[in-house]
Write a protein that holds these residues in place. Structure first.
Motif, PDB file in Angstrom:
ATOM      1  N   GLY A  99       0.818  -1.202   0.000  1.00  0.00           N
ATOM      2  CA  GLY A  99       0.000   0.000   0.000  1.00  0.00           C
ATOM      3  C   GLY A  99       0.854   1.254   0.000  1.00  0.00           C
ATOM      4  N   GLY A 100       0.344   2.279  -0.704  1.00  0.00           N
ATOM      5  CA  GLY A 100       1.009   3.578  -0.703  1.00  0.00           C
ATOM      6  C   GLY A 100       1.993   3.821  -1.825  1.00  0.00           C
ATOM      7  N   VAL A 101       2.189   2.844  -2.711  1.00  0.00           N
ATOM      8  CA  VAL A 101       3.153   3.054  -3.797  1.00  0.00           C
ATOM      9  C   VAL A 101       2.434   3.419  -5.096  1.00  0.00           C
ATOM     10  N   ASP A 102       3.086   4.264  -5.883  1.00  0.00           N
ATOM     11  CA  ASP A 102       2.610   4.589  -7.226  1.00  0.00           C
ATOM     12  C   ASP A 102       3.240   3.604  -8.192  1.00  0.00           C
ATOM     13  N   LEU A 103       2.416   2.974  -9.019  1.00  0.00           N
ATOM     14  CA  LEU A 103       2.925   2.022  -9.998  1.00  0.00           C
ATOM     15  C   LEU A 103       2.503   2.449 -11.395  1.00  0.00           C
ATOM     16  N   VAL A 104       3.355   2.149 -12.353  1.00  0.00           N
ATOM     17  CA  VAL A 104       3.133   2.490 -13.751  1.00  0.00           C
ATOM     18  C   VAL A 104       3.095   1.190 -14.543  1.00  0.00           C
ATOM     19  N   GLU A 126       4.219  -4.554 -18.270  1.00  0.00           N
ATOM     20  CA  GLU A 126       5.302  -4.319 -17.317  1.00  0.00           C
ATOM     21  C   GLU A 126       4.790  -3.372 -16.248  1.00  0.00           C
ATOM     22  N   ILE A 127       5.050  -3.722 -15.001  1.00  0.00           N
ATOM     23  CA  ILE A 127       4.653  -2.892 -13.874  1.00  0.00           C
ATOM     24  C   ILE A 127       5.925  -2.379 -13.212  1.00  0.00           C
ATOM     25  N   ARG A 128       6.044  -1.056 -13.141  1.00  0.00           N
ATOM     26  CA  ARG A 128       7.247  -0.425 -12.580  1.00  0.00           C
ATOM     27  C   ARG A 128       6.862   0.567 -11.499  1.00  0.00           C
ATOM     28  N   ASP A 129       7.799   0.817 -10.596  1.00  0.00           N
ATOM     29  CA  ASP A 129       7.553   1.793  -9.544  1.00  0.00           C
ATOM     30  C   ASP A 129       8.005   3.178 -10.007  1.00  0.00           C
ATOM     31  N   SER A 130       7.891   4.161  -9.123  1.00  0.00           N
ATOM     32  CA  SER A 130       8.229   5.540  -9.494  1.00  0.00           C
ATOM     33  C   SER A 130       9.721   5.739  -9.757  1.00  0.00           C
ATOM     34  N   SER A 131      10.548   4.777  -9.355  1.00  0.00           N
ATOM     35  CA  SER A 131      11.985   4.824  -9.658  1.00  0.00           C
ATOM     36  C   SER A 131      12.325   4.055 -10.927  1.00  0.00           C
TER      37      SER A 131
END
Length: 149
Positions: A99-104, A126-131
Motif C-alpha cells: 500500500g502507498g506506492v505509485d505504480l506504472v 510491465e509494472i514499474r515503480d516511481s523509480s
C-alpha cells in the motif's frame, strides 16, 4: 473477422498509473478470500519488514485492467469489448506490491494470431515503480471473437 487493426503486433500503449491504496488491497484480499494477516494488518506487515499491507500476487490484475481498458477503448485497435474473452495469464512478480506506492503499467501487444475467424492477442504488461524499477510482469492472452463467433 472483425475490423481488428492488422498492425497491433508490437504496439506499445501509453503507460497508466495507479496509486495502490491500503483499502484497495484489503478489499481485493477479501474478494479472493486471502486471509493472511499481511494483506489486512498494517502492524503484521510492518513486523514482517514491509511499509504497509501487502497485496496478493493476483492484485496485478487490477493494474493490468487499466492498461487493457485502454487497449479496448482506443478506437483504432478495432477491438470490440463485447467480443473479448480473457484467456491465459502468467504473473512474474519481482517484489511484493504494498500500500502507498505509485505504480506504472505499460501494455505491449506481443503478438496477434488469427485462427478460425478469431484473433488471439498475446499481451505483455510491465509494472514499474516511481523509480522505474521493475515490480512485475503479466503476460496474458485475449481472445477477440470474430463476427461469426
Amino acid at each position: 473477422m472483425s475490423a481488428l487493426n492488422p498492425n497491433l503486433s508490437g504496439r506499445v500503449f501509453p503507460a497508466t498509473t495507479y496509486l495502490v491504496g491500503r483499502e484497495k488491497i484489503r478489499e481485493f484480499a477479501r474478494g479472493i478470500r486471502a486471509t493472511h494477516p499481511l494483506h489486512h494488518d498494517v502492524a503484521a506487515a510492518q513486523a514482517a519488514g514491509y511499509a504497509d499491507v501487502v497485496a496478493p500476487t493476483t492484485f496485478t490484475t487490477v493494474l493490468q485492467q487499466t492498461a487493457v481498458t485502454q487497449l479496448v477503448e482506443t478506437p483504432d485497435t478495432g477491438v470490440d469489448p463485447i467480443r473479448v474473452v480473457h484467456g491465459s495469464e502468467k504473473i512474474e512478480q519481482r517484489r511484493p506490491i504494498v500500500g502507498g506506492v505509485d505504480l506504472v503499467t505499460t501494455l505491449t501487444i506481443a503478438d496477434v494470431i488469427e485462427r478460425g475467424g478469431n484473433a488471439i492477442l498475446a499481451t505483455h504488461c510491465e509494472i514499474r515503480d516511481s523509480s522505474d524499477e521493475l515490480v512485475g510482469t503479466v503476460k496474458s492472452t485475449l481472445l477477440v471473437r470474430g463476427c461469426a463467433a
